[in-house]
Design a protein around this motif. Sequence first.
Motif, PDB file in Angstrom:
ATOM      1  N   LEU A  70       0.804  -1.230   0.000  1.00 11.43           N
ATOM      2  CA  LEU A  70       0.000   0.000   0.000  1.00 11.43           C
ATOM      3  C   LEU A  70       0.835   1.277   0.000  1.00 11.43           C
ATOM      4  O   LEU A  70       0.276   2.370  -0.053  1.00 11.43           O
ATOM      5  N   LEU A  71       2.154   1.151   0.080  1.00  6.91           N
ATOM      6  CA  LEU A  71       2.994   2.342   0.139  1.00  6.91           C
ATOM      7  C   LEU A  71       3.084   3.049  -1.201  1.00  6.91           C
ATOM      8  O   LEU A  71       3.066   2.413  -2.263  1.00  6.91           O
ATOM      9  N   SER A  72       3.203   4.360  -1.137  1.00  4.96           N
ATOM     10  CA  SER A  72       3.409   5.172  -2.329  1.00  4.96           C
ATOM     11  C   SER A  72       4.905   5.263  -2.614  1.00  4.96           C
ATOM     12  O   SER A  72       5.742   4.965  -1.743  1.00  4.96           O
ATOM     13  N   GLU A  73       5.246   5.696  -3.802  1.00  5.41           N
ATOM     14  CA  GLU A  73       6.645   5.880  -4.199  1.00  5.41           C
ATOM     15  C   GLU A  73       7.352   6.769  -3.180  1.00  5.41           C
ATOM     16  O   GLU A  73       6.839   7.811  -2.792  1.00  5.41           O
ATOM     17  N   GLY A  74       8.499   6.337  -2.698  1.00 10.06           N
ATOM     18  CA  GLY A  74       9.294   7.124  -1.767  1.00 10.06           C
ATOM     19  C   GLY A  74       8.952   6.919  -0.306  1.00 10.06           C
ATOM     20  O   GLY A  74       9.650   7.426   0.572  1.00 10.06           O
ATOM     21  N   GLU A  75       7.896   6.176   0.001  1.00  6.64           N
ATOM     22  CA  GLU A  75       7.549   5.918   1.391  1.00  6.64           C
ATOM     23  C   GLU A  75       8.274   4.672   1.899  1.00  6.64           C
ATOM     24  O   GLU A  75       8.406   3.696   1.168  1.00  6.64           O
ATOM     25  N   THR A  76       8.743   4.737   3.135  1.00  9.57           N
ATOM     26  CA  THR A  76       9.326   3.585   3.811  1.00  9.57           C
ATOM     27  C   THR A  76       8.649   3.468   5.175  1.00  9.57           C
ATOM     28  O   THR A  76       7.920   4.369   5.590  1.00  9.57           O
ATOM     29  N   ILE A  77       8.910   2.371   5.873  1.00  9.25           N
ATOM     30  CA  ILE A  77       8.260   2.137   7.158  1.00  9.25           C
ATOM     31  C   ILE A  77       9.269   1.669   8.197  1.00  9.25           C
ATOM     32  O   ILE A  77      10.352   1.184   7.864  1.00  9.25           O
ATOM     33  N   ALA A  78       8.872   1.819   9.447  1.00 10.80           N
ATOM     34  CA  ALA A  78       9.626   1.254  10.569  1.00 10.80           C
ATOM     35  C   ALA A  78       8.618   0.849  11.635  1.00 10.80           C
ATOM     36  O   ALA A  78       7.641   1.569  11.886  1.00 10.80           O
ATOM     37  N   THR A  79       8.855  -0.289  12.256  1.00 12.36           N
ATOM     38  CA  THR A  79       7.978  -0.755  13.320  1.00 12.36           C
ATOM     39  C   THR A  79       8.110   0.159  14.530  1.00 12.36           C
ATOM     40  O   THR A  79       9.221   0.463  14.972  1.00 12.36           O
ATOM     41  N   VAL A  80       6.978   0.591  15.068  1.00 14.60           N
ATOM     42  CA  VAL A  80       6.941   1.390  16.291  1.00 14.60           C
ATOM     43  C   VAL A  80       6.634   0.478  17.475  1.00 14.60           C
ATOM     44  O   VAL A  80       7.273   0.547  18.519  1.00 14.60           O
ATOM     45  N   SER A  81       5.653  -0.390  17.311  1.00  9.36           N
ATOM     46  CA  SER A  81       5.307  -1.338  18.376  1.00  9.36           C
ATOM     47  C   SER A  81       4.747  -2.605  17.753  1.00  9.36           C
ATOM     48  O   SER A  81       4.176  -2.570  16.665  1.00  9.36           O
ATOM     49  N   CYS A  82       4.940  -3.701  18.460  1.00 10.83           N
ATOM     50  CA  CYS A  82       4.377  -4.974  18.021  1.00 10.83           C
ATOM     51  C   CYS A  82       4.092  -5.796  19.278  1.00 10.83           C
ATOM     52  O   CYS A  82       4.989  -6.030  20.083  1.00 10.83           O
ATOM     53  N   THR A  83       2.838  -6.163  19.427  1.00  7.85           N
ATOM     54  CA  THR A  83       2.413  -6.947  20.582  1.00  7.85           C
ATOM     55  C   THR A  83       1.914  -8.299  20.093  1.00  7.85           C
ATOM     56  O   THR A  83       1.150  -8.359  19.135  1.00  7.85           O
ATOM     57  N   THR A  84       2.355  -9.348  20.753  1.00  9.16           N
ATOM     58  CA  THR A  84       1.941 -10.696  20.374  1.00  9.16           C
ATOM     59  C   THR A  84       1.175 -11.339  21.519  1.00  9.16           C
ATOM     60  O   THR A  84       1.625 -11.321  22.663  1.00  9.16           O
ATOM     61  N   HIS A  85       0.029 -11.887  21.181  1.00  2.00           N
ATOM     62  CA  HIS A  85      -0.771 -12.659  22.123  1.00  2.00           C
ATOM     63  C   HIS A  85      -0.621 -14.125  21.728  1.00  2.00           C
ATOM     64  O   HIS A  85      -0.993 -14.511  20.613  1.00  2.00           O
ATOM     65  N   PHE A  86      -0.052 -14.928  22.624  1.00  2.00           N
ATOM     66  CA  PHE A  86       0.206 -16.336  22.363  1.00  2.00           C
ATOM     67  C   PHE A  86      -1.020 -17.157  22.771  1.00  2.00           C
ATOM     68  O   PHE A  86      -1.508 -17.032  23.888  1.00  2.00           O
ATOM     69  N   ILE A  87      -1.489 -17.983  21.868  1.00  2.00           N
ATOM     70  CA  ILE A  87      -2.718 -18.732  22.095  1.00  2.00           C
ATOM     71  C   ILE A  87      -2.455 -20.228  22.211  1.00  2.00           C
ATOM     72  O   ILE A  87      -2.975 -20.887  23.102  1.00  2.00           O
ATOM     73  N   ARG A  88      -1.654 -20.766  21.313  1.00  2.00           N
ATOM     74  CA  ARG A  88      -1.322 -22.193  21.312  1.00  2.00           C
ATOM     75  C   ARG A  88       0.130 -22.364  20.910  1.00  2.00           C
ATOM     76  O   ARG A  88       0.667 -21.574  20.154  1.00  2.00           O
ATOM     77  N   GLY A  89       0.709 -23.447  21.360  1.00  2.00           N
ATOM     78  CA  GLY A  89       2.062 -23.788  20.948  1.00  2.00           C
ATOM     79  C   GLY A  89       2.049 -24.754  19.779  1.00  2.00           C
ATOM     80  O   GLY A  89       1.031 -25.365  19.461  1.00  2.00           O
ATOM     81  N   VAL A  90       3.205 -24.878  19.158  1.00  2.00           N
ATOM     82  CA  VAL A  90       3.371 -25.838  18.064  1.00  2.00           C
ATOM     83  C   VAL A  90       4.763 -26.440  18.194  1.00  2.00           C
ATOM     84  O   VAL A  90       5.718 -25.764  18.585  1.00  2.00           O
ATOM     85  N   ARG A  91       4.869 -27.735  17.891  1.00  2.00           N
ATOM     86  CA  ARG A  91       6.142 -28.441  18.010  1.00  2.00           C
ATOM     87  C   ARG A  91       6.731 -28.854  16.659  1.00  2.00           C
ATOM     88  O   ARG A  91       7.926 -29.122  16.566  1.00  2.00           O
ATOM     89  N   GLU A  92       5.881 -28.926  15.646  1.00  2.00           N
ATOM     90  CA  GLU A  92       6.355 -29.399  14.338  1.00  2.00           C
ATOM     91  C   GLU A  92       5.399 -28.928  13.255  1.00  2.00           C
ATOM     92  O   GLU A  92       4.323 -28.407  13.538  1.00  2.00           O
ATOM     93  N   GLY A  93       5.812 -29.127  12.031  1.00  2.00           N
ATOM     94  CA  GLY A  93       4.942 -28.801  10.902  1.00  2.00           C
ATOM     95  C   GLY A  93       5.250 -27.441  10.299  1.00  2.00           C
ATOM     96  O   GLY A  93       6.355 -26.920  10.407  1.00  2.00           O
ATOM     97  N   THR A  94       4.239 -26.893   9.672  1.00  2.00           N
ATOM     98  CA  THR A  94       4.345 -25.615   8.967  1.00  2.00           C
ATOM     99  C   THR A  94       3.338 -24.651   9.555  1.00  2.00           C
ATOM    100  O   THR A  94       2.231 -25.046   9.920  1.00  2.00           O
TER     101      THR A  94
END
Length: 140
Positions: A70-94
């Motif tokens: 969605l960025l226009s020509e000349g626009e760049t981004i940087a992460t300001v914040s990122c919050t993760t809510h963990f719901i389930r674990g995984v041990r294998e697979g994709t």
Amino acid sequence: MSYLNEIKNRGQKANPFFCLMGIEPESFGDGKARLRMAVRDDMKNGEGWLQGGLYTALGDEAIALAIYTLLSEGETIATVSCTTHFIRGVREGTIFADGTVVRKGRTMIYAEASIINAKDGNLLARCTASFIVRQGTGTG
């Protein structure tokens, strides 16, 4: 060449982190992106589960790729914040990360990602993030 063109032409090789983690871009466009990653033994914590920070990293990358569509020509981004809510674990697979832009303003973008087990479709984690939009290719 733009990042999106690099991804289209070179796939995983356009992003060194994708290569390190074995992340493959599945699809991207119109404020959405899907990434795929196989769970490897060297990604697991001492309990044998995928280490939680990898959910966050994968979600952040899916969100960033969705934003780039969605960025226009000349626009760049940087992460300001990122919050993760963990719901389930995984041990294998994709797992998949589906990134979606929620709102793009002139200076800030809000987005989210769902981390999903490819085998059964179960939601593993949800990330919400904000990014700053910058003009040009400055540093930091």
